[in-house]
Design a protein around this motif. Structure first.
Motif, short mmCIF file in Angstrom:
data_model
loop_
_atom_site.label_atom_id
_atom_site.label_comp_id
_atom_site.label_asym_id
_atom_site.label_seq_id
_atom_site.Cartn_x
_atom_site.Cartn_y
_atom_site.Cartn_z
N VAL A 186 0.85 -1.18 0.00
CA VAL A 186 0.00 0.00 0.00
C VAL A 186 0.88 1.23 0.00
O VAL A 186 1.71 1.43 0.89
CB VAL A 186 -0.93 0.02 1.23
CG1 VAL A 186 -1.85 1.23 1.20
CG2 VAL A 186 -1.74 -1.27 1.30
N ARG A 187 0.73 2.07 -1.02
CA ARG A 187 1.53 3.28 -1.13
C ARG A 187 1.05 4.33 -0.13
O ARG A 187 -0.11 4.31 0.30
CB ARG A 187 1.45 3.84 -2.55
CG ARG A 187 2.09 2.93 -3.60
CD ARG A 187 3.56 2.71 -3.31
NE ARG A 187 4.22 1.93 -4.36
CZ ARG A 187 5.51 1.58 -4.34
NH1 ARG A 187 6.25 1.93 -3.30
NH2 ARG A 187 6.03 0.89 -5.31
N GLY B 268 -5.56 6.41 -3.84
CA GLY B 268 -4.14 6.08 -3.78
C GLY B 268 -3.78 4.92 -4.69
O GLY B 268 -4.37 4.74 -5.76
N GLN B 269 -2.82 4.10 -4.24
CA GLN B 269 -2.31 3.04 -5.10
C GLN B 269 -1.88 1.84 -4.29
O GLN B 269 -1.34 1.97 -3.19
CB GLN B 269 -1.11 3.55 -5.91
CG GLN B 269 -0.49 2.51 -6.83
CD GLN B 269 0.72 3.05 -7.56
OE1 GLN B 269 0.75 4.20 -7.98
NE2 GLN B 269 1.73 2.23 -7.72
N ILE B 270 -2.14 0.65 -4.84
CA ILE B 270 -1.59 -0.58 -4.27
C ILE B 270 -0.88 -1.36 -5.36
O ILE B 270 -1.27 -1.32 -6.53
CB ILE B 270 -2.67 -1.47 -3.61
CG1 ILE B 270 -3.73 -1.90 -4.62
CG2 ILE B 270 -3.29 -0.78 -2.41
CD1 ILE B 270 -4.66 -2.96 -4.09
N ASN B 271 0.18 -2.07 -4.98
CA ASN B 271 0.88 -2.99 -5.86
C ASN B 271 0.59 -4.40 -5.38
O ASN B 271 0.71 -4.69 -4.18
CB ASN B 271 2.40 -2.72 -5.83
CG ASN B 271 2.75 -1.38 -6.45
OD1 ASN B 271 1.86 -0.58 -6.73
ND2 ASN B 271 4.02 -1.13 -6.63
N SER C 64 -0.48 -3.12 -10.56
CA SER C 64 -0.79 -2.04 -9.63
C SER C 64 -2.08 -1.37 -10.05
O SER C 64 -2.46 -1.37 -11.24
CB SER C 64 0.35 -1.01 -9.58
OG SER C 64 0.42 -0.27 -10.78
N PHE C 65 -2.77 -0.79 -9.06
CA PHE C 65 -4.06 -0.17 -9.27
C PHE C 65 -4.03 1.21 -8.61
O PHE C 65 -3.74 1.32 -7.42
CB PHE C 65 -5.18 -1.03 -8.67
CG PHE C 65 -5.22 -2.43 -9.22
CD1 PHE C 65 -6.08 -2.75 -10.26
CD2 PHE C 65 -4.38 -3.41 -8.70
CE1 PHE C 65 -6.10 -4.04 -10.77
CE2 PHE C 65 -4.40 -4.70 -9.21
CZ PHE C 65 -5.26 -5.02 -10.25
N GLY C 66 -4.35 2.25 -9.39
CA GLY C 66 -4.29 3.61 -8.87
C GLY C 66 -5.62 4.32 -9.01
O GLY C 66 -6.31 4.20 -10.03
#
Length: 311
Positions: free
Chosen positions: A9-10, A38-41, A71-73
């Motif tokens: 989790v970014r 935000g973004q997760i990888n 990744s999903f942003g």
């Protein structure tokens, strides 16, 4: 997660774990994570075929296969993007589209939930200099100029780069000291950098608007010119712990940073220090480095005799 997948989790992201469980009898597993901002990888190298791994956002629902890195942003403007560097995912959008996003692909989703663009993934530019943890001496005026260098992305076409330098590895707004955008070259000269600890990162931007992920933060330290004081390391002893592990004790000036075999500690108000190291078999000498807040630095060679170490 229960299926062996890994989620990173970014910073400044909001996610909800909706499911992370196995069916009765330890059979099929189900993982479902929602990203609000935000973004997760996500990496699923350890996931088996008997798993359901789903990432959902306001605009999409994506099913991940095994052996996938993606990744999903979710942006502040309510647009979204999906990147797949390894494997593939099946994505359904709120606009009614269904598609497969394969390795090396990038898609962006507009605010209506429709796929806006699909293109080759723009990889992350790799930092080249300063090296991570590099120590850079300040100049005679108390500051220095530092050339930040990086490599072009391995895939994708870059229009320009963005660079940030901060005093925090999380790059919070209050800690940012340099922000530069629209950089055409793979080098940026940061001027008048004062003594202290810094972190820097870089990302690439394509002409289409696709933005790569940030590079991993790299730390560098600008050290002040020394006052001329010699830093000593004396009374060094070794205590055997087990395997190739030893505890090193000794004395230096109070407040001195002592580094031995890749480990670092700070001497106390009496100058005493202690740290645990790993000494490979056959080691007969260790290098101890001492540094203080005034920029003084000294290096000492210490004979290492494991047979006489305290046990």
């Amino acid at each position: 997660f229960i299926d062996g997948s890994t989620y990173v989790v970014r910073p400044n992201s909001v996610i909800t774990v909706r499911n992370n469980a196995a069916a009765e009898g330890g059979g099929r597993t189900n993982v479902r994570v929602a990203v609000a901002r935000g973004q997760i990888n996500v990496r699923t190298e350890q996931s088996s075929n008997d798993t359901t791994n789903v990432v959902e956002t306001r605009l999409t629902e994506s099913r991940l296969s095994g052996q996938t890195a993606s990744s999903f942003g979710v942006g502040e403007d309510n647009t979204e993007d999906i990147r797949v560097s390894v494997g593939q995912i099946e994505t359904s959008t709120r606009g009614g589209e269904k598609t497969t996003v394969a390795s090396g692909e990038y898609i962006s989703i507009n605010q209506s939930g429709n796929i806006k663009s699909r293109e080759k993934l723009l990889e992350v530019p790799l930092p080249a200099a300063p090296r991570n943890l590099e120590k850079i001496p300040a100049g005679a005026g108390g500051a220095t100029n530092i050339a930040l260098r990086w490599q072009r992305p391995a895939s994708g076409t870059t229009a320009h780069y963005r660079v940030e330098v901060a005093t925090s590895p999380f790059f919070v707004a209050a800690g940012k000291v340099i922000e530069r955008d629209q950089l055409a070259a793979t080098v940026f000269n940061a001027g008048d950098v004062r003594p202290g600890n810094y972190f820097w990162r870089v990302r690439a931007v394509a002409a289409s608007g696709q933005i790569s992920e940030w590079s991993e933060p790299q730390k560098f330290v600008v050290v002040a010119l020394g006052s001329g004081e010699q830093l000593t390391i004396t009374e060094v002893t070794f205590e055997y712990v087990g395997g190739n592990i030893y505890i090193v004790r000794g004395v230096s000036q109070p407040g001195t940073t002592v580094s031995i075999a890749g480990r670092e500690t700070l001497s106390d108000s009496n100058g005493a220090f202690q740290l645990q190291i790993t000494a490979p078999k056959g080691t007969r000498e260790l290098t101890a480095e001492a540094a203080d807040a005034q920029g003084n630095r000294d290096s000492h060679r210490i004979p290492f005799t494991p047979d006489t170490a305290q046990r």
